[in-house]
Design an enzyme around this catalytic site. Structure first.
Site, mmCIF file in Angstrom:
data_model
loop_
_atom_site.group_PDB
_atom_site.id
_atom_site.type_symbol
_atom_site.label_atom_id
_atom_site.label_comp_id
_atom_site.label_asym_id
_atom_site.label_seq_id
_atom_site.Cartn_x
_atom_site.Cartn_y
_atom_site.Cartn_z
ATOM 1 N N CYS A 79 0.717 -1.105 -0.084
ATOM 2 C CA CYS A 79 0.015 -0.059 -0.024
ATOM 3 C C CYS A 79 0.764 1.128 0.002
ATOM 4 O O CYS A 79 1.393 1.646 -0.986
ATOM 5 C CB CYS A 79 -0.975 -0.082 1.308
ATOM 6 S SG CYS A 79 -2.481 1.154 0.840
ATOM 7 N N HIS A 167 -3.690 -5.165 0.806
ATOM 8 C CA HIS A 167 -3.173 -5.563 2.099
ATOM 9 C C HIS A 167 -3.087 -6.942 1.958
ATOM 10 O O HIS A 167 -4.057 -7.608 2.279
ATOM 11 C CB HIS A 167 -3.999 -4.880 3.043
ATOM 12 C CG HIS A 167 -3.577 -3.648 3.378
ATOM 13 N ND1 HIS A 167 -2.513 -3.109 4.056
ATOM 14 C CD2 HIS A 167 -4.004 -2.403 2.639
ATOM 15 C CE1 HIS A 167 -2.464 -1.464 4.134
ATOM 16 N NE2 HIS A 167 -3.412 -1.297 3.423
ATOM 17 N N GLU A 169 -1.768 -8.848 3.980
ATOM 18 C CA GLU A 169 -1.761 -9.549 5.607
ATOM 19 C C GLU A 169 -3.197 -9.452 6.110
ATOM 20 O O GLU A 169 -3.541 -10.497 6.858
ATOM 21 C CB GLU A 169 -1.068 -8.354 6.514
ATOM 22 C CG GLU A 169 -1.627 -6.952 6.635
ATOM 23 C CD GLU A 169 -1.368 -5.956 5.664
ATOM 24 O OE1 GLU A 169 -1.231 -4.929 5.886
ATOM 25 O OE2 GLU A 169 -1.076 -6.507 4.336
#
Length: 509
Positions: A79, A167, A169
């Protein structure tokens, strides 16, 4: 030391999730603020740049020098990290109006890329950004796009430097963990050999070298963190460890006596100190949550220091600090805020001349439990729910008084014992009762009552960084409510908290 991935934190709320995902793959990682980049050491195999609340176009946005990594180690920008890589290499960043937030369909443009190895040609990802990479640097080539974001992933030519606008994660990015694993293991060539047994062996060796023959004092609370830290230290330095268990008057029902006995059964040398009166005096008239925490913290230091002075030649203070404590107490400068102060994070006053050792500082809660089992600690102690350092003081809203504490202790005991009886305790990460400074009218035995309201809280989580409320069965909640109202004088209404973290925190104060 195992192969390591460095994570540079630009202030994202999900930076710690990147670390968690890597740890789940047995890949060791360490997080550093982007303004305090360490010199890479031999075991560092790659670097990840986190997201950020900043825009790269902001005048005060973080702008670290990455020259010590770029071209020498693989780099993955996420990001903001991706936009920073593009921006500093001649790409163009542009505000995207209302931004892009939520799920998006990612289409791979180069399926043969190592970063996307084993990931379907079309996969769901999670976006959260207010700017777009309008034009890639001249030395970059496109790896993936979404319908609204053309440059959703790229690689810089001639080096193992990647950027992804989404993202990976977060759980909403379906193949995000695979992408991080590809980066860590296929691109950075990390062995993935960071295990509980390996941590225990290296931690014991490091503690012995660090402490030598000096004496260590430690305040223990009965919680998982301090228990695991104490046992780890005991295995490393044996009788050099002196444990102090302070009864602050804010513990659960019968907790002081039962936990003290458990510690002694484990072979730890523990001194129990009843300091309830000191803490209640410090809390008299205090209603602000932060003021409560600070009053409890300063009183603990005073009580603890008095007891520690009785231990000859003590030079070290051990603490059970874990990573979420550190994260919520200190952030990247600029935009992030301190959510809550933590009683066991930071230095000591000048009049307490002890060095600090924190063997669990870089571990998440679930990792601490794994280490505890590796150390042979009983499962019933390892699987205990987390309990806040300030105790019931922050589960009793308003001024703390002995009378209110007694009501809350009894109600909390009914709730926790009921969870155990109905086989629900191990399905909940943390649970507790909160006594509200709200009274309402009720009727009991045909008589009017005007008594307190109790809130019940039960959450599911992995590490306390985020949490969701648990959908406890209605029949169970009905029985618990009836039991509390019938057995605990002073409560005539029970409610259940159905808020998640974020936006709410787990504790009410």
């Amino acid at each position: 030391m195992p192969d390591t991935i460095l994570i540079l934190d630009f202030g994202s709320q999900s930076t710690q999730l990147i670390g968690r995902r890597l740890r789940e793959m047995n890949v060791y990682c360490e997080v550093y603020p982007a303004h305090r980049i360490p010199e890479p050491w031999a075991q560092v195999k790659g670097v990840i740049l986190s997201g950020s609340p900043f825009s790269v176009l902001d005048e005060n946005a973080p702008a670290p020098d990455l020259s010590k990594f770029r071209g020498h180690l693989p780099v993955l920008g996420i990001c903001f990290g991706a936009q920073y890589l593009a921006h500093t290499n001649g790409g163009t960043i542009q505000k995207s109006g209302s931004g892009e937030y939520g799920r998006a369909s990612l289409q791979l443009k180069e399926p043969g890329s190592l970063l996307f190895k084993g990931i379907p040609a079309v996969t769901q990802v999670w976006m959260s950004h207010g700017e777009n990479i309008e034009a890639l640097p001249k030395n970059a080539h496109l790896l993936a796009s979404t319908e609204d974001v053309q440059h959703a992933a790229f690689k810089l030519a001639g080096e193992e430097t990647y950027g992804v606008q989404f993202h990976p994660e977060v759980s909403h990015s379906v193949d995000g963990s695979r992408l991080l694993e590809n980066f860590a293991k296929k691109i950075c060539h990390c062995q993935g050999d960071w295990t509980p047994s390996g941590f225990v062996a290296s931690a014991i060796a490091e503690l012995r070298q660090k402490i030598g023959k000096e004496q260590v004092v430690m305040g223990i609370s009965g919680g998982v963190d301090s228990t695991v830290a104490a046992v780890l230290l005991h295995k490393a330095i044996g009788k050099q460890l002196h444990c102090i268990f302070v009864d602050n008057g804010l513990l659960r029902l019968d907790e002081f006596s039962t936990v003290l006995e458990s510690y002694r059964d484990m072979g730890l040398h523990v001194v129990g100190v009843n300091a309830s009166a000191h803490f209640l005096k410090a809390l008299k008239g205090v209603t602000d949550p932060e003021a409560k925490r600070k009053a409890i913290g300063s009183t603990f230091i005073t009580v603890f220091a008095t007891q520690a002075e009785k231990i000859p030649n003590a030079t070290w203070l051990a603490q059970g600090t874990i990573y979420p404590d550190v994260v919520e107490s200190a952030h990247v400068p600029g935009k992030a805020q301190v959510i809550k102060s933590h009683h066991n994070v930071g230095g000591l006053p000048d009049h307490v001349p002890l060095k600090i050792v924190e063997p669990l500082r870089m571990l998440f809660k679930d990792e601490v439990r794994r280490i505890g089992l590796e150390l042979g600690i009983r499962e019933d102690m390892i699987n205990r729910h987390p309990f806040p350092g300030p105790g019931l003081a922050i589960r009793l809203l308003g001024e703390v008084t002995p009378e209110k504490l007694d009501i809350l202790r009894q109600a909390d005991a009914v709730f926790i014992n009921s969870l155990r009886t109905h086989g629900l305790y191990d399905k909940v990460w943390q649970a507790g009762a909160i006594l509200l400074p709200v009274k309402s009218v009720g009727v009991m035995g045909d008589e009017r009552t005007y008594e307190y309201t109790l809130a019940l809280r039960a959450v599911a989580s992995l590490d306390g960084m985020s949490a969701d409320w648990v959908h406890l069965p209605y029949d169970f909640l009905m029985k618990v409510s009836n039991d509390i109202i019938n057995k605990v004088r002073g409560i005539n209404r029970v409610v259940y908290d159905i808020s998640s973290k974020p936006p709410a925190t787990i504790e009410w104060e």
